[in-house]
Write a protein that holds these residues in place. Structure first.
Motif, PDB file in Angstrom:
ATOM      1  N   PRO A 218     -44.760  96.858  -9.803  1.00 34.39           N
ATOM      2  CA  PRO A 218     -43.584  95.976  -9.946  1.00 34.39           C
ATOM      3  C   PRO A 218     -43.837  94.724 -10.791  1.00 34.39           C
ATOM      4  CG  PRO A 218     -43.985  96.572  -7.642  1.00 34.39           C
ATOM      5  CD  PRO A 218     -45.191  96.949  -8.414  1.00 34.39           C
ATOM      6  N   ILE A 219     -45.100  94.296 -10.932  1.00 34.36           N
ATOM      7  CA  ILE A 219     -45.371  93.041 -11.643  1.00 34.36           C
ATOM      8  C   ILE A 219     -46.141  93.273 -12.948  1.00 34.36           C
ATOM      9  CG2 ILE A 219     -45.358  91.702  -9.503  1.00 34.36           C
ATOM     10  CD1 ILE A 219     -48.422  91.679  -9.645  1.00 34.36           C
ATOM     11  N   ARG A 220     -46.107  94.498 -13.466  1.00 34.24           N
ATOM     12  CA  ARG A 220     -46.901  94.791 -14.668  1.00 34.24           C
ATOM     13  C   ARG A 220     -46.385  94.048 -15.889  1.00 34.24           C
ATOM     14  NH1 ARG A 220     -44.093  99.514 -13.472  1.00 34.24           N
ATOM     15  NH2 ARG A 220     -42.577 100.179 -15.045  1.00 34.24           N
ATOM     16  N   THR A 221     -45.112  93.606 -15.877  1.00 34.26           N
ATOM     17  CA  THR A 221     -44.597  92.849 -17.027  1.00 34.26           C
ATOM     18  C   THR A 221     -45.158  91.433 -17.060  1.00 34.26           C
ATOM     19  OG1 THR A 221     -42.655  92.259 -15.705  1.00 34.26           O
ATOM     20  CG2 THR A 221     -42.480  94.192 -17.142  1.00 34.26           C
ATOM     21  N   ARG A 222     -45.427  90.861 -15.876  1.00 35.46           N
ATOM     22  CA  ARG A 222     -45.986  89.512 -15.802  1.00 35.46           C
ATOM     23  C   ARG A 222     -47.500  89.516 -15.907  1.00 35.46           C
ATOM     24  NH1 ARG A 222     -43.852  87.065 -10.415  1.00 35.46           N
ATOM     25  NH2 ARG A 222     -43.718  89.270  -9.822  1.00 35.46           N
ATOM     26  N   LEU A 223     -48.120  90.508 -15.301  1.00 38.35           N
ATOM     27  CA  LEU A 223     -49.575  90.596 -15.297  1.00 38.35           C
ATOM     28  C   LEU A 223     -49.979  91.727 -16.235  1.00 38.35           C
ATOM     29  CD1 LEU A 223     -52.001  89.250 -13.875  1.00 38.35           C
ATOM     30  CD2 LEU A 223     -51.947  91.121 -12.227  1.00 38.35           C
ATOM     31  N   LYS A 224     -50.453  91.358 -17.420  1.00 41.66           N
ATOM     32  CA  LYS A 224     -50.696  92.333 -18.475  1.00 41.66           C
ATOM     33  C   LYS A 224     -51.815  93.318 -18.126  1.00 41.66           C
ATOM     34  CE  LYS A 224     -47.565  90.594 -21.125  1.00 41.66           C
ATOM     35  NZ  LYS A 224     -46.319  91.353 -21.387  1.00 41.66           N
ATOM     36  N   GLN A 225     -52.840  92.855 -17.435  1.00 43.25           N
ATOM     37  CA  GLN A 225     -53.993  93.711 -17.164  1.00 43.25           C
ATOM     38  C   GLN A 225     -54.125  93.980 -15.670  1.00 43.25           C
ATOM     39  OE1 GLN A 225     -57.689  92.194 -18.653  1.00 43.25           O
ATOM     40  NE2 GLN A 225     -58.859  94.051 -18.148  1.00 43.25           N
ATOM     41  N   LYS A 226     -54.203  95.249 -15.338  1.00 45.10           N
ATOM     42  CA  LYS A 226     -54.375  95.640 -13.933  1.00 45.10           C
ATOM     43  C   LYS A 226     -55.815  95.392 -13.509  1.00 45.10           C
ATOM     44  CE  LYS A 226     -54.467 100.007 -12.742  1.00 45.10           C
ATOM     45  NZ  LYS A 226     -54.071 101.387 -12.411  1.00 45.10           N
ATOM     46  N   PRO A 227     -56.037  94.918 -12.287  1.00 43.98           N
ATOM     47  CA  PRO A 227     -57.412  94.690 -11.819  1.00 43.98           C
ATOM     48  C   PRO A 227     -58.248  95.962 -11.913  1.00 43.98           C
ATOM     49  CG  PRO A 227     -55.823  93.726 -10.298  1.00 43.98           C
ATOM     50  CD  PRO A 227     -55.040  94.513 -11.291  1.00 43.98           C
ATOM     51  N   ARG A 228     -59.479  95.807 -12.348  1.00 44.48           N
ATOM     52  CA  ARG A 228     -60.365  96.963 -12.489  1.00 44.48           C
ATOM     53  C   ARG A 228     -60.864  97.413 -11.120  1.00 44.48           C
ATOM     54  NH1 ARG A 228     -64.629  96.526 -17.280  1.00 44.48           N
ATOM     55  NH2 ARG A 228     -64.742  98.722 -16.662  1.00 44.48           N
ATOM     56  N   THR A 229     -60.974  98.725 -10.935  1.00 44.77           N
ATOM     57  CA  THR A 229     -61.419  99.284  -9.657  1.00 44.77           C
ATOM     58  C   THR A 229     -62.725 100.061  -9.781  1.00 44.77           C
ATOM     59  OG1 THR A 229     -60.096 101.291 -10.031  1.00 44.77           O
ATOM     60  CG2 THR A 229     -59.062  99.486  -8.789  1.00 44.77           C
ATOM     61  N   TYR A 230     -63.115 100.433 -10.988  1.00 41.96           N
ATOM     62  CA  TYR A 230     -64.331 101.217 -11.219  1.00 41.96           C
ATOM     63  C   TYR A 230     -64.316 102.513 -10.380  1.00 41.96           C
ATOM     64  CZ  TYR A 230     -66.033  96.851 -13.240  1.00 41.96           C
ATOM     65  OH  TYR A 230     -66.168  95.714 -13.992  1.00 41.96           O
ATOM     66  N   ARG A 231     -63.153 103.132 -10.303  1.00 47.92           N
ATOM     67  CA  ARG A 231     -63.013 104.284  -9.425  1.00 47.92           C
ATOM     68  C   ARG A 231     -63.838 105.483  -9.886  1.00 47.92           C
ATOM     69  NH1 ARG A 231     -56.728 104.972  -9.389  1.00 47.92           N
ATOM     70  NH2 ARG A 231     -56.912 102.706  -9.474  1.00 47.92           N
ATOM     71  N   ASN A 232     -63.950 105.676 -11.195  1.00 48.89           N
ATOM     72  CA  ASN A 232     -64.722 106.814 -11.699  1.00 48.89           C
ATOM     73  C   ASN A 232     -66.212 106.662 -11.399  1.00 48.89           C
ATOM     74  OD1 ASN A 232     -62.422 108.068 -12.709  1.00 48.89           O
ATOM     75  ND2 ASN A 232     -62.574 107.017 -14.689  1.00 48.89           N
ATOM     76  N   ILE A 233     -66.709 105.450 -11.603  1.00 53.05           N
ATOM     77  CA  ILE A 233     -68.128 105.205 -11.318  1.00 53.05           C
ATOM     78  C   ILE A 233     -68.398 105.334  -9.823  1.00 53.05           C
ATOM     79  CG2 ILE A 233     -69.978 103.498 -11.459  1.00 53.05           C
ATOM     80  CD1 ILE A 233     -68.604 102.350 -13.912  1.00 53.05           C
ATOM     81  N   ALA A 234     -67.490 104.797  -9.003  1.00 51.68           N
ATOM     82  CA  ALA A 234     -67.659 104.857  -7.556  1.00 51.68           C
ATOM     83  C   ALA A 234     -67.649 106.302  -7.060  1.00 51.68           C
ATOM     84  CB  ALA A 234     -66.563 104.054  -6.863  1.00 51.68           C
ATOM     85  N   ARG A 235     -66.794 107.119  -7.635  1.00 47.50           N
ATOM     86  CA  ARG A 235     -66.736 108.523  -7.214  1.00 47.50           C
ATOM     87  C   ARG A 235     -68.022 109.261  -7.592  1.00 47.50           C
ATOM     88  NH1 ARG A 235     -63.942 112.732  -5.549  1.00 47.50           N
ATOM     89  NH2 ARG A 235     -64.096 114.727  -6.650  1.00 47.50           N
ATOM     90  N   LYS A 236     -68.540 108.998  -8.773  1.00 48.79           N
ATOM     91  CA  LYS A 236     -69.782 109.653  -9.191  1.00 48.79           C
ATOM     92  C   LYS A 236     -70.941 109.273  -8.278  1.00 48.79           C
ATOM     93  CE  LYS A 236     -68.608 110.110 -14.106  1.00 48.79           C
ATOM     94  NZ  LYS A 236     -68.944 109.694 -15.494  1.00 48.79           N
ATOM     95  N   GLU A 237     -70.993 108.020  -7.889  1.00 47.51           N
ATOM     96  CA  GLU A 237     -72.066 107.590  -6.995  1.00 47.51           C
ATOM     97  C   GLU A 237     -71.924 108.228  -5.609  1.00 47.51           C
ATOM     98  OE1 GLU A 237     -71.835 103.386  -7.065  1.00 47.51           O
ATOM     99  OE2 GLU A 237     -72.923 103.177  -8.971  1.00 47.51           O
ATOM    100  N   TYR A 238     -70.696 108.409  -5.179  1.00 47.87           N
ATOM    101  CA  TYR A 238     -70.463 109.079  -3.897  1.00 47.87           C
ATOM    102  C   TYR A 238     -70.867 110.556  -3.971  1.00 47.87           C
ATOM    103  CZ  TYR A 238     -67.655 111.771  -0.577  1.00 47.87           C
ATOM    104  OH  TYR A 238     -67.237 112.679   0.361  1.00 47.87           O
ATOM    105  N   LEU A 239     -70.453 111.245  -5.037  1.00 42.61           N
ATOM    106  CA  LEU A 239     -70.761 112.669  -5.173  1.00 42.61           C
ATOM    107  C   LEU A 239     -72.256 112.903  -5.362  1.00 42.61           C
ATOM    108  CD1 LEU A 239     -67.820 113.848  -7.470  1.00 42.61           C
ATOM    109  CD2 LEU A 239     -68.071 114.211  -5.003  1.00 42.61           C
ATOM    110  N   ARG A 240     -72.935 111.965  -5.946  1.00 42.62           N
ATOM    111  CA  ARG A 240     -74.373 112.129  -6.175  1.00 42.62           C
ATOM    112  C   ARG A 240     -75.126 112.274  -4.854  1.00 42.62           C
ATOM    113  NH1 ARG A 240     -78.535 108.616  -6.356  1.00 42.62           N
ATOM    114  NH2 ARG A 240     -77.118 106.829  -6.113  1.00 42.62           N
TER     115      ARG A 240
END
Length: 497
Positions: free
Chosen positions: A186-208
């Protein structure tokens, strides 16, 4: 049996099991209490109590899903009669999603009241008016106390994956990532950049870690620490999004519940990770079902189960749910309340109480002794050196009698759904558990009713078959098999009384 319209020229059989069970349940006594939950001014007319409870009983009796329950009711006139319809209809009486609301509206307290009243009336209808509870010959006349009470506790496991700390944190991390996506939209027009979550890296570390056949304790602890940091970062990002103008109203109810559960999981897991422990009070083992707790039972094969702990009493072939808790508790503390409930129901104390060793505390033994109640078995502590043969014999008899409640647990878990509660909400799970014990007693009442019919058939057919001994044996053997009094596979009598 009330009138029920089917096809012209046909009628329902009065000997059908659903017709018999419908007469055993006191529907009308609880219709008014159930109707108090609804407002006359608002909404569509509510489904009647008989339809709600009847549908839950059908589901438990047949062991099927909510959708299949509705289909079975739509196709079967006997089931439509059971839930209170006046005539057969080809249309489903309600949607499958209504089953969830039925479980929410019918509380555990109401189900227990129905269970007690049903057993009381059912025994009268089947004319099983022996003594309400049997007594040992040596106990008759000694005291005013009569009957035997069996007490025990068991666990009703929930339908969750076996929990590990790393798996729970991974689920929590993914839930926070979904919350961030929903809050940012809902606020993507005001906040240009979404907070980073590093979800791909976190998933790889979990699967490892999880893909390894064996991981060391150091590797697992390191992986848990990383997942904790990812969740901490995501929770901070959620707070920042709220400060930027996002609101929790943009989340659905399920996401809000998951977010609250993740916060508690993060606190618990962080505490255990820092202290190097494996336990914490009110430990959450499932993100989607945060009410489920680990119940340590100490039994071979399943030392720990994940679900609700139940305190149960068994009286004269019938079983009652006295307490249900999602937290572990010492069942010995329920003994006095269960005995007092017995007295309130029957007007006198039981002559003996049969229970596990954990119930035989000094406080319970002294309390029972003051009221003239014999608590079976030896007490806690070191056993006496010299035990008389009479005491040994009495202990064997008491233990054999106490095993009856284990048979009821086996019936509730093998034939019905107590072994795996598949409902997801706390209140619906509690109702589903209570319905299981109601259906167990309903099955016992149905069996007694069929036995009474069999006794009548025995008397009416004695003259006809008296001249043919072989026909007599075959006739009654088939009758007992038909009502499942004799199990051909195990070759033993199912009913001792």
């Amino acid at each position: 049996m009330r009138h029920f319209c089917v096809a012209p020229g046909t009628k329902l059989s009065a000997e059908n099991r659903w017709v018999i069970m419908a007469e055993l349940i006191p529907w009308d006594d609880f219709e008014e209490e159930y109707a108090k939950q609804f407002k006359v001014e608002k909404g569509a007319p509510a489904k009647p109590f008989r339809m709600a409870l009847g549908a839950l009983i059908i589901k438990e009796q047949l062991g099927i899903s909510d959708r299949e329950t509705v289909e079975q009711i739509r196709e079967n006139p006997y089931l439509q009669y059971f839930i209170g319809l006046e005539a057969y209809t080809f249309e489903a009486p309600f949607e499958a999603s209504m089953m969830v609301y039925f479980r929410q509206r019918i509380t555990v307290k109401m189900v227990n009241q129905i269970n007690e009243e049903m057993v009381k009336r059912g025994r009268e209808k089947t004319e099983q008016k022996e003594e309400k509870l049997s007594s040992d010959p040596e106990e008759i006349g000694e005291r005013e106390n009569k009957g035997k009470l069996i007490l025990d506790a068991t666990c009703a496991p929930g339908d969750i994956k076996y929990p590990t700390d790393l798996e729970i944190l991974n689920q929590g991390r993914k839930a926070t990532e979904q919350v961030i996506d929903s809050l940012y939209k809902p606020i993507r027009t005001r906040l240009k950049q979404k907070p980073r979550t590093y979800r791909n890296i976190a998933r790889k570390e979990y699967l490892r870690i999880v893909k390894n056949r064996r991981s060391t304790k150091k590797e697992v602890k390191e992986a848990i620490g990383k997942q904790l940091k990812y969740i901490e970062r995501n929770l901070v990002s959620i707070e920042k999004l709220i400060l930027e103008g996002a609101t929790l109203k943009s989340l659905n109810k399920r996401q809000r519940n998951l977010l609250e559960a993740v916060k508690k999981v993060y606190e618990q897991q962080l505490q255990m990770w820092e202290k190097g422990t494996k336990s914490v009070p009110q430990r959450i083992v499932s993100i989607t079902q945060p009410h489920i707790r680990p119940i340590v039972r100490g039994k071979a094969g399943k030392p720990t189960e994940f679900g609700a702990k139940l305190s149960i009493s068994y009286i004269d072939n019938y079983i009652y749910l006295d307490r249900i808790s999602w937290e572990n508790f010492n069942e010995s503390g329920d003994l006095q309340g269960q005995v007092e409930k017995f007295k309130q129901t029957y007007g006198y104390y039981p002559s003996s109480v049969h229970a596990d060793r954990i119930y035989r505390s000094k406080a319970n033994k002294d309390w029972c002794k003051e009221r003239g109640i014999r608590l079976s078995g030896l007490g806690l502590g070191r056993p006496p050196k010299n035990i008389s043969e009479e005491d040994k014999r009495q202990t064997r008899i008491d233990e054999a009698f106490r095993n009856r409640i284990e048979g009821k647990f086996g019936q509730a878990k093998r034939k019905f759904s107590l072994d795996l509660v598949k409902t997801k909400l706390k209140e619906t799970s509690e109702t589903a558990i209570a319905i299981t014990f109601l259906v167990v007693n309903l099955s016992q009442l149905l069996r007694q009713f069929l036995l009474s019919l069999l006794s009548f058939s025995f008397i009416s057919n004695t003259d006809k078959l008296s001249k043919q001994d072989m026909i007599i044996k075959t006739y009654f053997y088939n009758c007992f098999v038909a009502v499942k009094v004799i199990n051909l596979e195990m070759n033993y009598w199912l009913l001792a009384s």
